[in-house]
Design a protein around this motif. Structure first.
Motif, mmCIF file in Angstrom:
data_model
loop_
_atom_site.group_PDB
_atom_site.id
_atom_site.type_symbol
_atom_site.label_atom_id
_atom_site.label_comp_id
_atom_site.label_asym_id
_atom_site.label_seq_id
_atom_site.Cartn_x
_atom_site.Cartn_y
_atom_site.Cartn_z
ATOM 1 N N GLN A 167 -8.505 10.584 -8.170
ATOM 2 C CA GLN A 167 -7.737 10.432 -6.930
ATOM 3 C C GLN A 167 -7.420 11.806 -6.335
ATOM 4 O OE1 GLN A 167 -4.295 8.206 -8.081
ATOM 5 N NE2 GLN A 167 -5.301 6.215 -7.802
ATOM 6 N N THR A 168 -7.024 12.717 -7.188
ATOM 7 C CA THR A 168 -6.708 14.054 -6.682
ATOM 8 C C THR A 168 -7.964 14.692 -6.085
ATOM 9 O OG1 THR A 168 -5.034 14.278 -8.392
ATOM 10 C CG2 THR A 168 -5.738 16.278 -7.327
ATOM 11 N N ARG A 171 -8.780 13.054 -2.814
ATOM 12 C CA ARG A 171 -7.892 13.493 -1.742
ATOM 13 C C ARG A 171 -8.256 14.882 -1.281
ATOM 14 N NH1 ARG A 171 -2.803 13.073 -4.603
ATOM 15 N NH2 ARG A 171 -3.511 11.320 -5.760
ATOM 16 N N GLY A 174 -11.348 14.390 0.541
ATOM 17 C CA GLY A 174 -11.284 13.242 1.426
ATOM 18 C C GLY A 174 -11.685 13.592 2.867
ATOM 19 N N SER A 179 -5.422 16.185 2.256
ATOM 20 C CA SER A 179 -5.198 15.379 1.049
ATOM 21 C C SER A 179 -4.191 14.293 1.356
ATOM 22 C CB SER A 179 -4.714 16.272 -0.093
ATOM 23 O OG SER A 179 -3.434 16.799 0.215
ATOM 24 N N ALA A 180 -4.047 13.379 0.496
ATOM 25 C CA ALA A 180 -3.120 12.264 0.684
ATOM 26 C C ALA A 180 -1.695 12.779 0.673
ATOM 27 C CB ALA A 180 -3.330 11.229 -0.403
#
Length: 197
Positions: A167-168, A171, A174, A179-180
């Motif tokens: 996930q990191t 992101r 992404g 990033s998120a």
């Protein structure tokens, strides 16, 4: 009883001159004898002896009568006992048979009880062994569960770390280069809670 007649005793006590008819000086009597009248004392002793003889004869007759009565009673008692023995013989035989049956049944019950006790002792011993075996298996199973739980935790942590890294990375890589976290900060919500360590 007096063996000497009373006249002879009186003559023996008189001085010699009176019996001989001489006129000489009487000689002194060297023995003095006191004689009681024979009628009173002799009559009392004769009556007492007669009473004792009558009492002894009466006692003998009474003992003889009691002996005869005892013999009659003992003969009757023996006859009655013989009759009862004849009447009680079947009852005694049945009582003996019942006693033998009870003894047999108690022996059988004792043998069965001893067998049952031996089986129960064996069962208790086997249950004790099975209980200790089960306890050992439960301990082994608990140890296995601890190992599996440790491995599962390690796998879960590794999977969570991998997911977080993915996930990191996603992101970071992404769309649009943001990033998120940055998007969340831009909206004012702060970083997402699922990403907090």
């Amino acid at each position: 009883m007096n063996l000497i007649p009373s006249e002879a005793v009186l003559v023996a006590l008189l001085p010699a001159r009176l019996t001989t008819g001489s006129t000489a000086v009487p000689q002194a009597v060297d023995t003095v004898v006191a004689l009681l009248p024979p009628q009173g004392l002799h009559a009392a002793t004769d009556v007492a002896a007669l009473v004792l003889i009558v009492l002894l004869v009466a006692m003998f007759v009474g003992i003889l009568y009691l002996g005869v009565g005892f013999l009659r009673t003992s003969k009757r008692t023996l006859r009655v006992m013989e009759d009862y023995r004849m009447d009680l013989a079947p009852v005694l035989d049945r009582g003996r048979a019942v006693a033998e049956n009870l003894e047999f049944m108690s022996n059988v019950a004792r043998r069965d009880f001893e067998r049952l006790r031996a089986h129960l002792d064996g069962l208790a011993e086997r249950l004790g062994e099975a209980s200790s075996d089960l306890e050992d298996r439960v301990h082994e199973f608990n140890a296995l569960l601890e190992v599996v739980q440790g491995e599962a935790e390690d796998l879960f942590l590794d999977a969570a770390a991998t997911v977080r890294g993915v996930q990191t990375g996603a992101r970071e890589l992404g769309p649009g280069g943001t990033s998120a976290e940055e998007e969340a900060e831009a909206r004012g919500n702060g970083p997402p809670e699922s990403l907090e360590p």
